[in-house]
Design a protein around this motif. Structure first.
Motif, PDB file in Angstrom:
ATOM      1  N   LYS A   1      -5.591  -0.519   3.313  1.00 43.18           N
ATOM      2  CA  LYS A   1      -5.751   0.808   2.723  1.00 43.18           C
ATOM      3  C   LYS A   1      -6.836   1.568   3.468  1.00 43.18           C
ATOM      4  O   LYS A   1      -7.801   0.973   3.930  1.00 43.18           O
ATOM      5  CB  LYS A   1      -6.115   0.710   1.238  1.00 43.18           C
ATOM      6  CG  LYS A   1      -4.956   0.253   0.373  1.00 43.18           C
ATOM      7  CD  LYS A   1      -5.306   0.267  -1.095  1.00 43.18           C
ATOM      8  CE  LYS A   1      -4.094  -0.166  -1.921  1.00 43.18           C
ATOM      9  NZ  LYS A   1      -4.410  -0.197  -3.350  1.00 43.18           N
TER      10      LYS A   1
ATOM     11  N   ASP B   1      -2.117   3.756   1.292  1.00 44.98           N
ATOM     12  CA  ASP B   1      -1.734   2.378   1.558  1.00 44.98           C
ATOM     13  C   ASP B   1      -0.870   2.376   2.813  1.00 44.98           C
ATOM     14  O   ASP B   1       0.196   3.010   2.834  1.00 44.98           O
ATOM     15  CB  ASP B   1      -0.964   1.822   0.354  1.00 44.98           C
ATOM     16  CG  ASP B   1      -0.646   0.345   0.496  1.00 44.98           C
ATOM     17  OD1 ASP B   1      -0.130  -0.048   1.574  1.00 44.98           O
ATOM     18  OD2 ASP B   1      -0.902  -0.409  -0.453  1.00 44.98           O
ATOM     19  N   LEU B   2      -1.304   1.680   3.839  1.00 40.86           N
ATOM     20  CA  LEU B   2      -0.585   1.714   5.112  1.00 40.86           C
ATOM     21  C   LEU B   2       0.739   0.959   5.046  1.00 40.86           C
ATOM     22  O   LEU B   2       1.578   1.112   5.932  1.00 40.86           O
ATOM     23  CB  LEU B   2      -1.456   1.131   6.231  1.00 40.86           C
ATOM     24  CG  LEU B   2      -2.803   1.822   6.477  1.00 40.86           C
ATOM     25  CD1 LEU B   2      -3.512   1.195   7.670  1.00 40.86           C
ATOM     26  CD2 LEU B   2      -2.620   3.313   6.702  1.00 40.86           C
ATOM     27  N   ASP B   3       0.931   0.136   4.028  1.00 41.54           N
ATOM     28  CA  ASP B   3       2.196  -0.592   3.885  1.00 41.54           C
ATOM     29  C   ASP B   3       3.217   0.186   3.073  1.00 41.54           C
ATOM     30  O   ASP B   3       4.383   0.247   3.421  1.00 41.54           O
ATOM     31  CB  ASP B   3       1.962  -1.945   3.213  1.00 41.54           C
ATOM     32  CG  ASP B   3       1.224  -2.902   4.127  1.00 41.54           C
ATOM     33  OD1 ASP B   3       1.405  -2.795   5.350  1.00 41.54           O
ATOM     34  OD2 ASP B   3       0.465  -3.740   3.611  1.00 41.54           O
ATOM     35  N   THR B   4       2.774   0.729   1.969  1.00 40.26           N
ATOM     36  CA  THR B   4       3.735   1.377   1.071  1.00 40.26           C
ATOM     37  C   THR B   4       3.642   2.890   1.137  1.00 40.26           C
ATOM     38  O   THR B   4       4.474   3.581   0.553  1.00 40.26           O
ATOM     39  CB  THR B   4       3.462   0.967  -0.383  1.00 40.26           C
ATOM     40  OG1 THR B   4       2.158   1.450  -0.753  1.00 40.26           O
ATOM     41  CG2 THR B   4       3.501  -0.535  -0.555  1.00 40.26           C
ATOM     42  N   PHE B   5       2.619   3.404   1.817  1.00 34.33           N
ATOM     43  CA  PHE B   5       2.379   4.842   1.942  1.00 34.33           C
ATOM     44  C   PHE B   5       2.086   5.508   0.605  1.00 34.33           C
ATOM     45  O   PHE B   5       2.206   6.716   0.459  1.00 34.33           O
ATOM     46  CB  PHE B   5       3.533   5.550   2.671  1.00 34.33           C
ATOM     47  CG  PHE B   5       3.998   4.806   3.884  1.00 34.33           C
ATOM     48  CD1 PHE B   5       3.119   4.596   4.942  1.00 34.33           C
ATOM     49  CD2 PHE B   5       5.265   4.286   3.954  1.00 34.33           C
ATOM     50  CE1 PHE B   5       3.532   3.878   6.060  1.00 34.33           C
ATOM     51  CE2 PHE B   5       5.673   3.562   5.066  1.00 34.33           C
ATOM     52  CZ  PHE B   5       4.803   3.362   6.123  1.00 34.33           C
ATOM     53  N   GLU B   6       1.728   4.709  -0.373  1.00 32.40           N
ATOM     54  CA  GLU B   6       1.298   5.296  -1.634  1.00 32.40           C
ATOM     55  C   GLU B   6      -0.052   5.966  -1.423  1.00 32.40           C
ATOM     56  O   GLU B   6      -0.891   5.478  -0.674  1.00 32.40           O
ATOM     57  CB  GLU B   6       1.144   4.217  -2.711  1.00 32.40           C
ATOM     58  CG  GLU B   6       2.456   3.619  -3.161  1.00 32.40           C
ATOM     59  CD  GLU B   6       2.235   2.340  -3.946  1.00 32.40           C
ATOM     60  OE1 GLU B   6       2.520   2.338  -5.140  1.00 32.40           O
ATOM     61  OE2 GLU B   6       1.757   1.353  -3.351  1.00 32.40           O
TER      62      GLU B   6
END
Lengths: 780, 297
Positions: free
Chosen positions: A450, A622-627
């Motif tokens: 993040k 969040d770099l994984d979910t782009f939230e």
């Protein structure tokens, strides 16, 4: 009744809301809570299932029992037009279907379950036609889907309205050539649904006095105007009243005319009262939304960042009919230059027709679209120059004495610097930017997924109607003296949750000397209240409030003069006056003399004053979910004078959350001109849990013509900001600015992310081109 | 449909489980449409979305919300049994659930809003069979056994044998979900919950992952996974699970893990999200789970 005013003032204090208790304990009666009228029927609407087509026939299933169903079709409508600005929209479609969900048949029945089955027994025989569903296709004019009524648009094209604003040098391209740095970009914004918590609804009936409507209505006189045209009634035979209204945000500005006409048509034909209440899906599908917009921006500046020239093209999607589009486009274009000094300006604005439900009024009214574009563009220019965006904005900020894009000299109540510096210092913008960069580096080293970022924007919103609008509108308000020294306020300004009633009573109390609890607020109704103009345009407090203040002062002074003459209490003096007849003061708004506006050249004082605001947002992505989570939010907002500080905070923070929702989660999913997510469960507005902690500072730069010591309009202002796109500027990965406002997490995928970083490693001196289609292509 | 509208629905109420089983059997035999109503949080939404019933074709509604037998949470040895009528709010607040199956407590916090948690039940989620159900993904991670009952007796269905397709299952027409049984993985088991929606309450998952694992000496020895909203059924990710169970954590690489997820699911586009985004997030959260267990991915 005691009526002598104690010394204390209520303006400037956060008195409780007049409507608060009834709404909290559930005694407030919204339209669906109103008692059933004798013989009442329910009404429903049969709507077009396609975006464009020709209606060949309407067939009614002969096996269905139609005996107790009232049916209304286009042929039953006396004058089949919804009167708003242009007269191009039918009350019911007859042959041409111009958008999905267009109303075609109305049905009414006492039995709701049977009515639902009756709807399925109506069969529409439609020849589909190729629809136009987006701005660029419409603009190409290859498929002309709109015929311009007289006085509107360009004949034989889809263009509904144009504006042009120019300032300074005539040849903007030559100006660009003279600039050391030129940056171009295209910025698009998507639709937004108002999502007021109470859907649209009315009850209509007829009697010897004419037509009656009570409903969830923002502007009773708009409905009145529509009834004048459609039914051809005399003005006094139309009675439109507001029920307690659960939010509007513009969505109940022009649309209630349609549902009210529909209910009244069914009521007329059946001879019975008819109640029409939309469910959520129908409300989202059929009613107005915020106009989608594309802004093409090219700016030139000196090497030191001094702005020289702005060239901009603003394109808006009006939907199938004109409704309020010319006014929305106007406000959009008048705010398009942002809060900056531009010696040379050329802004062209065009609204085009498409085969989507008409877009209409929504808090901000065109300005959020263009302000977002110019703010994103300023970030792009700053990135190109290698400076902090807020330094660039500060360097070019409009201050008192400066001239706007329309040539308006900012004479008074200019708080741009106070808001900018107040917001940045409260948020510790510069320090936090450094701290977050260090934190991000540490997180990267720890392998965490993040990142944090901070971003800010500065913007302004014109209060009241544009230019000569208030002069033409002649808004009125009235106050009556009541027995026992009380007052009654009569205006057509509705309280739709924003606090009109409370604030008007505060203003009237201080101006008259009558305590608030002895001041009534008449239910806005065309029978009882004069036309104060619509409840729109951040004008209720500043414009109508100032008429209320004047009326209250005059009545208060008259009673006090009688008190001085004949003695006794304020109440006794008032009662003596009342023995001679009713005591009523009716006054009309008088705009400040200095406001000079030319509608033909679009030059002059666009607004008497502006409210200003600076937003600073800290986000975590969040770099994984782009939230994206909004971690903190600082606001410094200029309200002129806070009549009720707590309610001002409510407006600024609530409007900001609405703007955050637009940026991060709200998105209508369209397929072939139909909406696929017309429900709260899949049209994602933020909840209280999604609201960031707000730190809000009210800035007060009084406007001397505003009520209560200088109040300005603030209803729309917060909607102009609040939308820092993700990722924020100082997060990782750094990239070119996002150019679509639409940023739900699923808009980001690894490929889209890569697309956004395309301008990262520009060779020195090259000119970045920011293109919104890039991200969209990658996401597709 | 609102809770107030519920009052207008004609319903019958089951007195006890045995008479409920008998009544359901009777209705199943007669092929009359019927619905068992617990919290109603799914059914009430369906009433809004469906076409109107033809006159007289309304289903019979049987209220099961007051059957105490379905509302028990019991711990017997190392098996935790949660009644089908237990609400998400009760799950959040149950000492047994919090102590022994903390993933369920954590998941329950993310269901709808508190108002939904207070009415929605685990059995309801299992019966409606939505692949987006958070509750089903979480019990799948515990390799739960579903206890169903009918006039013919009690039957136990392993989670892996329950769902056969979109809203289709091996539960017979006369069988009722009565409980979920979990063989507890022990206090030192790892658990993982991640719901990716778009807002922090009242959100339906774009992707949600529940995971439970026991790790001994760098090797996963028990592993259960349940993923919501990526397939027509709750995805149990069998190949991913097999990878965890067959390979030392230190040997599991990111590419291998992504490949396993790729072979387990092929999510689609719908109004809530895109298949591409879902697959990306599914891989990301599985990696996150693996990292939590100690893998370097």
């Amino acid at each position: 009744m005691q009526a002598d005013k104690p010394d204390s003032h209520v303006v400037g204090t956060s008195v409780g809301r007049s409507d608060g208790v009834a709404k909290v304990v559930g005694t407030a009666r919204y339209v669906d809570d109103l008692p059933k009228r004798p013989g009442e029927l329910h009404g429903v609407t049969v709507r077009a299932p396609v975006a464009r087509g020709t209606l060949r026939a309407v067939k009614f299933d002969p096996s269905f029992d139609w005996s107790d169903i009232t049916v209304v079709q286009a042929a039953d409508v006396p004058t089949n037009v919804v009167a708003v600005i242009a007269y191009d929209q039918p009350v019911l479609a007859s042959t041409a279907i111009n958008h999905a969900y267009e109303p075609i048949v109305l049905l009414a029945c006492a039995d709701r379950a049977k009515l639902a089955r009756a709807k399925l027994a109506v069969h529409l025989d439609i020849d589909p036609l190729e629809p136009v569903l987006d701005i660029q296709t419409s603009l190409s004019d290859q498929n002309v889907v709109w015929s311009a009524p007289d006085g509107f648009g360009d004949k034989g094209t889809n263009v509904m309205k144009r504006y042009l604003i120019t300032k300074g040098e005539a040849d903007v391209d030559a100006e660009h050539a003279r600039c050391a740095r030129v940056v171009s970009g295209t910025y698009s914004t998507h639709q937004q649904e108002q999502l007021y918590i109470e859907p649209q609804g009315v009850v209509a009936w007829w009697d010897d006095d004419g037509a009656h409507v009570i409903g969830s209505i923002q502007c009773p006189y708009y409905v009145h105007k529509a009834f004048l045209k459609t039914f051809g009634l005399d003005a006094e035979r139309i009675d439109i009243s507001q029920a307690v209204t659960g939010g509007g945000f513009g969505g109940k500005e022009e649309y209630p005319s349609i549902i009210a006409l529909h209910a009244a048509l069914l009521a007329k034909k059946s001879g019975r009262p008819v109640r029409m209440i939309y469910d959520r899906a129908e409300d989202i599908e059929a009613t107005t939304k915020r106009h989608p917009c594309e802004c093409e921006v090219t700016t030139g500046c000196d090497a030191d960042g001094t702005l020289r020239v702005l060239k901009m093209r603003v394109l808006m999607d009006a939907g199938a009919y004109v409704t309020l589009t010319p006014v929305v486009l106007s406000r959009g274009v008048l705010h398009a230059a942002g809060t900056y000094r531009w010696p040379t300006v050329q802004i062209e604005a065009i609204a085009v027709a498409t085969n989507t439900p008409p877009n209409g009024a929504f808090r901000g009214f065109g300005a959020p679209q263009t302000i977002w574009a110019i703010e994103r563009h300023m970030d792009a220019v700053a990135a190109y120059l290698g400076v902090d965006p807020m330094d660039l904005k500060r360097q070019n900020l409009l201050v008192e004495g400066d001239t706007t894009a329309t040539g308006q000299v900012l004479r008074m109540s200019v708080s741009s610097t106070a808001c900018l510096e107040g917001g940045l210092s409260a948020a510790r913008y510069a320090e936090r930017k450094r701290e977050l960069d260090l934190e991000n580096q540490a997180r990267a080293q720890r392998g965490e997924r993040k990142r944090l970022g901070i971003g800010a924007s500065i913007f302004m919103h014109g209060a009241g109607f544009t230019g000569s609008g208030e002069r033409m509108l002649k808004g009125k308000a009235a106050l009556d003296l009541l027995p026992g020294g009380g007052l009654r306020i009569r205006t057509a300004s509705t309280d739709i949750g924003q606090g009109t009633e409370t604030v008007f009573r505060q203003i009237a109390s201080d101006a008259s000397g009558v305590p608030m609890e002895h001041i009534d607020f008449a239910v806005p109704s065309t029978k009882v209240c004069p036309d104060s103009g619509p409840t729109v345009a951040s004008r209720t407090v500043m414009v109508v409030g100032s008429i209320v203040e004047r009326c209250a002062r005059e009545i208060g002074d008259a009673v006090k003069a009688e008190q001085a003459r004949g003695g006794g209490s304020f109440a006794q003096a008032g009662d003596r006056l009342l023995t001679k007849g009713p005591v009523t003061v009716l006054r009309q708004y008088e705009p400040p003399d200095f406001v000079k506006w030319d509608d033909t050249t679009y030059k002059g004082d666009a607004y008497p004053c502006f409210a200003w605001m600076c937003d600073v947002a800290e986000l975590e992505v969040d770099l994984d979910t782009f939230e994206v989570e909004v971690k903190r939010f600082h606001i410094a907002g200029d309200v002129g004078k806070a009549i009720n500080p707590k309610m001002c905070l409510g407006q600024l923070e609530g409007g900001t959350l609405q703007a955050i929702g637009w940026a991060l989660s709200e998105e209508l999913v369209w397929r072939d001109g139909l909406i696929k997510n017309p429900r709260i469960t899949n049209y994602i507005v933020p909840t209280a849990l999604d609201a960031p902690p707000f730190e809000t500072a009210l800035v007060e730069a009084p406007f001397e013509f505003g009520p209560g010591g200088g109040a300005k309009g603030i209803g729309e202002l917060p909607m102009d900001g609040g939308r820092r796109r993700s990722p924020p500027p100082s997060s990782t990965p750094p990239g070119s600015p996002c150019t679509t406002c639409r940023s739900p997490p699923s808009a980001f995928t690894p490929r889209a992310w890569a697309g956004r970083s395309a301008n990262d490693n520009l060779p020195e001196g090259s000119q970045p081109r920011v293109d919104s289609t890039q991200a969209q292509r990658s996401a597709a | 449909m609102t809770i107030a509208d519920l009052a207008s629905v004609p319903f019958e109420r089951a007195g006890d489980l045995a008479s409920l089983c008998a009544r359901v059997g009777e209705l199943a035999d007669s092929e009359q449409p019927f619905v068992l109503l617990a919290g109603g949080t799914d059914w009430m939404v369906e009433q809004e979305l469906r076409k109107p019933f033809a006159a007289g074709a309304e289903p019979r509604v049987i209220d099961v919300s007051r059957l105490d037998k379905l509302r028990e949470i019991r711990l017997e040895g190392n098996v935790l049994s949660i009644g089908a009528g237990v609400t998400y709010w009760e799950m959040r607040n149950s000492p047994e659930v919090r102590a022994h199956a903390p993933l369920l407590e954590r998941m329950a916090r993310d269901v709808g809003a508190i108002q939904i948690q207070a009415r929605g039940t685990l059995g309801g989620n299992l019966a409606t069979g939505s692949p987006a159900a958070d509750g089903v993904a979480a019990v799948a991670a515990y390799d739960a056994i579903l206890v169903v009952q009918s006039r013919r007796g009690v039957r136990r269905i392993p989670m892996s044998e329950l769902q056969t397709g979109y809203k289709a299952s091996t539960r017979e027409g006369d069988e009722i979900f009565v409980a979920v049984e979990i063989l507890l993985p022990g206090p030192d088991a790892r658990w993982y919950w991640r719901k990716v929606g778009t807002r922090r309450a009242q959100a339906i998952s774009k992707v949600a992952l529940g995971g439970v694992a026991r790790v001994e000496a760098g090797q996963v020895v028990r592993c259960g996974l349940g993923m919501a909203s990526v397939a027509p059924v709750t995805a149990l990710l069998p190949r991913t699970r097999e990878l965890f169970l067959s390979t030392k954590l230190e040997k599991i690489g990111p590419v291998q893990l992504d490949k396993a997820v790729d072979s387990d699911i092929s999510p689609i586009d719908d109004v809530r999200s895109t298949g591409e985004y879902r697959l990306h997030v599914a891989k990301s959260v599985v990696r996150d789970f693996a990292r939590a267990l100690g893998a370097r991915v």
